[in-house]
Enzyme design. Sequence first.
Site, PDB file in Angstrom:
ATOM      1  CG  HIS A   1     -33.254  15.329  -8.415  1.00 39.34           C
ATOM      2  ND1 HIS A   1     -33.308  16.553  -7.782  1.00 39.34           N
ATOM      3  CD2 HIS A   1     -34.403  14.698  -8.100  1.00 39.34           C
ATOM      4  CE1 HIS A   1     -34.444  16.644  -7.100  1.00 39.34           C
ATOM      5  NE2 HIS A   1     -35.133  15.540  -7.280  1.00 39.34           N
TER       6      HIS A   1
ATOM      7  CG  ASN B   1     -36.889  18.734  -3.723  1.00 39.80           C
ATOM      8  OD1 ASN B   1     -35.816  18.303  -4.142  1.00 39.80           O
ATOM      9  ND2 ASN B   1     -38.039  18.164  -4.002  1.00 39.80           N
TER      10      ASN B   1
ATOM     11  CG  HIS C   1     -31.160   5.694   1.027  1.00 40.74           C
ATOM     12  ND1 HIS C   1     -32.223   5.841   1.883  1.00 40.74           N
ATOM     13  CD2 HIS C   1     -31.356   4.516   0.411  1.00 40.74           C
ATOM     14  CE1 HIS C   1     -33.021   4.798   1.794  1.00 40.74           C
ATOM     15  NE2 HIS C   1     -32.515   3.980   0.904  1.00 40.74           N
TER      16      HIS C   1
HETATM   17  C1  HEM Z   1     -40.198  15.200  -0.764  1.00 39.63           C
HETATM   18  C2  HEM Z   1     -40.029  14.523  -1.845  1.00 39.63           C
HETATM   19  C3  HEM Z   1     -38.715  14.352  -2.534  1.00 39.63           C
HETATM   20  C4  HEM Z   1     -37.559  15.065  -2.442  1.00 39.63           C
HETATM   21  C5  HEM Z   1     -37.299  16.278  -1.583  1.00 39.63           C
HETATM   22  C6  HEM Z   1     -36.589  14.456  -3.308  1.00 39.63           C
HETATM   23  C7  HEM Z   1     -35.305  14.907  -3.489  1.00 39.63           C
HETATM   24  C8  HEM Z   1     -34.379  14.327  -4.308  1.00 39.63           C
HETATM   25  C9  HEM Z   1     -33.086  14.846  -4.590  1.00 39.63           C
HETATM   26  C10 HEM Z   1     -32.507  16.121  -4.018  1.00 39.63           C
HETATM   27  C11 HEM Z   1     -32.478  14.016  -5.448  1.00 39.63           C
HETATM   28  C12 HEM Z   1     -31.111  14.201  -6.072  1.00 39.63           C
HETATM   29  C13 HEM Z   1     -30.075  13.501  -5.287  1.00 39.63           C
HETATM   30  C14 HEM Z   1     -28.721  13.772  -5.874  1.00 39.63           C
HETATM   31  O1  HEM Z   1     -28.347  14.963  -5.968  1.00 39.63           O
HETATM   32  O2  HEM Z   1     -28.025  12.823  -6.235  1.00 39.63           O
HETATM   33  C15 HEM Z   1     -33.375  12.942  -5.696  1.00 39.63           C
HETATM   34  C16 HEM Z   1     -33.098  11.883  -6.515  1.00 39.63           C
HETATM   35  C17 HEM Z   1     -33.943  10.850  -6.658  1.00 39.63           C
HETATM   36  N1  HEM Z   1     -35.200  10.729  -6.118  1.00 39.63           N
HETATM   37 FE1  HEM Z   1     -36.136  11.996  -4.943  1.00 39.63          FE
HETATM   38  N2  HEM Z   1     -37.149  13.358  -3.902  1.00 39.63           N
HETATM   39  C18 HEM Z   1     -38.443  13.260  -3.438  1.00 39.63           C
HETATM   40  C19 HEM Z   1     -39.345  12.293  -3.729  1.00 39.63           C
HETATM   41  C20 HEM Z   1     -39.002  11.147  -4.334  1.00 39.63           C
HETATM   42  C21 HEM Z   1     -39.850  10.013  -4.429  1.00 39.63           C
HETATM   43  C22 HEM Z   1     -41.263   9.912  -3.868  1.00 39.63           C
HETATM   44  C23 HEM Z   1     -39.154   9.065  -5.083  1.00 39.63           C
HETATM   45  C24 HEM Z   1     -39.552   7.664  -5.452  1.00 39.63           C
HETATM   46  C25 HEM Z   1     -40.545   6.993  -4.935  1.00 39.63           C
HETATM   47  C26 HEM Z   1     -37.871   9.610  -5.418  1.00 39.63           C
HETATM   48  C27 HEM Z   1     -36.882   8.976  -6.126  1.00 39.63           C
HETATM   49  C28 HEM Z   1     -35.685   9.518  -6.473  1.00 39.63           C
HETATM   50  C29 HEM Z   1     -34.718   8.827  -7.291  1.00 39.63           C
HETATM   51  C30 HEM Z   1     -34.867   7.457  -7.912  1.00 39.63           C
HETATM   52  C31 HEM Z   1     -33.618   9.680  -7.408  1.00 39.63           C
HETATM   53  C32 HEM Z   1     -32.313   9.427  -8.164  1.00 39.63           C
HETATM   54  C33 HEM Z   1     -31.312   8.929  -7.155  1.00 39.63           C
HETATM   55  C34 HEM Z   1     -29.989   8.519  -7.767  1.00 39.63           C
HETATM   56  O3  HEM Z   1     -29.946   8.104  -8.931  1.00 39.63           O
HETATM   57  O4  HEM Z   1     -28.993   8.585  -7.046  1.00 39.63           O
HETATM   58  N3  HEM Z   1     -37.803  10.870  -4.929  1.00 39.63           N
HETATM   59  N4  HEM Z   1     -34.533  13.146  -4.997  1.00 39.63           N
END
Ligand code: HEM
Length: 753
Positions: free
Chosen positions: A131, A203, A395
């Site tokens: 993202h 999402n 978070h």
């Molecule tokens: C339903 C499943 C998931 C959704 C809807 C989702 C949604 C998102 C969204 C919207 C962001 C962007 C946040 C922003 O705009 O700063 C994000 C970032 C991220 N997601 Fe997810 N994600 C999902 C699953 C996962 C899983 C399973 C993991 C790890 C085990 C993960 C790890 C991360 C990480 C590391 C970031 C970057 C956060 C940052 O650097 O601030 N995500 N996710």
Amino acid sequence: MDPSTPAKAVKHVVEAAAGKVADALTPDVPGAPGSAPPTVEEPTTPHDPLPPKPEQGTPDTRTPTGVATGVPPIAKGQQGAYLTTAQGARLRDTDHSLKAGPRGPVLLQDHHLREKITHFDHERIPERVVHARGTGAHGVFTGYGSAEGVTKAGFLAKGKETPVFVRFSTVLGSRGSADTVRDTRGFATKFYTDEGTFDLVANNIPVFFIQDAIKFPDIIHAGKPHPDREIPQAQSAHDTFWDFVSLHTEAQHHTMWNMSDRAVPRSYRMMEGFGVHTFRLVNAAGETVLVKFHWKPKLGVHSLTWEEAQMLGGMDPDFHRRDLYDAIEAGAFPEWELGIQVFPDTPEETFAGIDLLDPTKIVPEELAPVQPVGRLVLNRTPTNFFAEVEQVAFHPGHLPPGIDVTNDPLLQGRLFSYVDTQLTRLGGPNFAQIPINRPHAPVNDMLRDGFHQHAVHAGVAPYRPNSLDGGNPFPAGVDDGAFVDVPVTVAEAPKVRANPVSFDDHFSQARLFWLSMSPVEKEHIIRAYTFELGKCYHQAIRERQLRCLANIDPVLCAEVATGLGLPAPQPTVPLADVAPSPALSQVGGEWPADGRTVGIVVDPTSDLDGVDQLRRAVFGAGMVPLLVAPHGGTVGDLPAQRTFATGRSVEFDVLLLAGAPTPAPDAIPARDAKAGAADSVTVDPRVLLLVEECWRHAKAIGAWGDGVAVLREARVSGTPGVVTGDSGTEVFAAVQRLMAAHRVWERFPASVA
Ligand code: HEM
């Protein structure tokens, strides 16, 4: 600005349209940088920094520990009229290093030089691991009170207003990648509630590729560019992605959504959002229900065509970012309703046979309607992109009392991952104190010190129990509004690395989605699979994915196989007997067209008074008129926003023709390659190209006066969605009715039922 203002062009834009259009130096469409027009000569009289633009918002001025300061937001930015060092010492010169004579070496003592370069050297922070490409806006959420029976969360109370910050994103691309790539979109909302921050990290697709967070590095490694050549950027049309999803078949449902029009949204303003996981709500009596969160856009769900998305990748890689900010600046504030699907909290955690802990499954809205619980309005753009959009940290574990997690194994892993990655991305453990992340509820934790500590903690006892700080901080009871972890019973069971058996169904809901599509949406899905798999080098991967499609639907499989030049395999599991969910289709309704762009082709012989009236009508309808002219500057008194050389059809939602411009002097292939795309001596070939592309992308087209001749020349007169009339305003009224359906769908004949 009052967020309840109707989504119409804001006052300053309307005033500009009504009174100042004769002044070509005054931009009257959204997007011009700066809060005051620049002068031709460099300003030299010292004065304080200009205020932000009227539509710009900024994080609230809170202390690092969440208390409102009452300080005006502008106090966070640069102050005073004079250039200073970071320590506030005024500077006389920032254009020359301090040297031993004009031709001599630079002196180490030049603190300003070293401070300026050192800071510059560290301006970049690591981009998000996923993202990375995103954009954000401020807004307000208002509760309806309809959820009060199922949750005690105060921000959902009737009439309660809560400030929010939303970040939209793509998943796979780097920070500088194009907006319009085929990908899932993030839709993350930070609610600054009085009871602690709530992050709904959602999402635009309601299911996920994997059922367990331990697979997240695998799907992302597969989707990101190949590690040897770092190709291709921001897309899934490559071997490693298809290798993984065809082997790890629980990804097939999400992949089907990614091959659908959902993965190429027309605008962030026209996307649904989904919390994906099932959450648990708890009310004041301690009763619980299970819920899924949904965002429903006021403007409906609409998409680009694949060709538009590809063209925009080159023409305007910032298309979605620009669209969001221009719409807010024009007063067409994007709106969504937050809704919940509510399920009884039974020990099985299933509904209508669907496992609510499986994030690869939806519950069709026909089985559990989405109940609206509040309204989100985005009404401010950021004042500083880095400070707000880059530094915001979401978070899924940021939850206020009344909302709790479930045991969904994907959600459980996410609860660990976000803080862990933010420690590196934001340079230490104190990122909650960055202005955009500061809670609006008082903070009294016992976390101390660390990089970039902004709070000046008093006292001597950051531990509990203590007597030296008088026992503070004290644990809160339920009556004091404490967060209570719902004491859900955990069944006695052996420790295993395994999924419940119900997670084994990987194809039935992919089939449900396919069967719910209209014929034209099915054509787009066939085309997307064929395109993406056609980009893979290895036939074994194409064949393996065809086997998956055979388990989803024989027509889909056969059509894609034909496109790939391969035989269609037979299914290996019985085809699921599922009822379609009409709510999943995007085609068939009518929606408002706020913030859409209207391209108006003019030349000096056009009816310019009529064009001026049309522009006002377009502004008044909450849309943005863009004049496309043979040359820059003005046509009569009207400012041209695009020329035949700089404009392209993909920037406009509709095209209106106020004239039939003869070829302009630059309509030669040597000056503009687009001029070679059509052959006409009577009409500028770039105008014919505009018409041809808009027609092919099923956009409404209108003409009056001389413009009608262009329709004849382009051979589109009398075809569906092409209207003529006596005046620009009459044609615009007819075109508005067509815009309500988003596209002239009759122009896309489908070969599948
Ligand atoms: C339903 C499943 C998931 C959704 C809807 C989702 C949604 C998102 C969204 C919207 C962001 C962007 C946040 C922003 O705009 O700063 C994000 C970032 C991220 N997601 Fe997810 N994600 C999902 C699953 C996962 C899983 C399973 C993991 C790890 C085990 C993960 C790890 C991360 C990480 C590391 C970031 C970057 C956060 C940052 O650097 O601030 N995500 N996710």
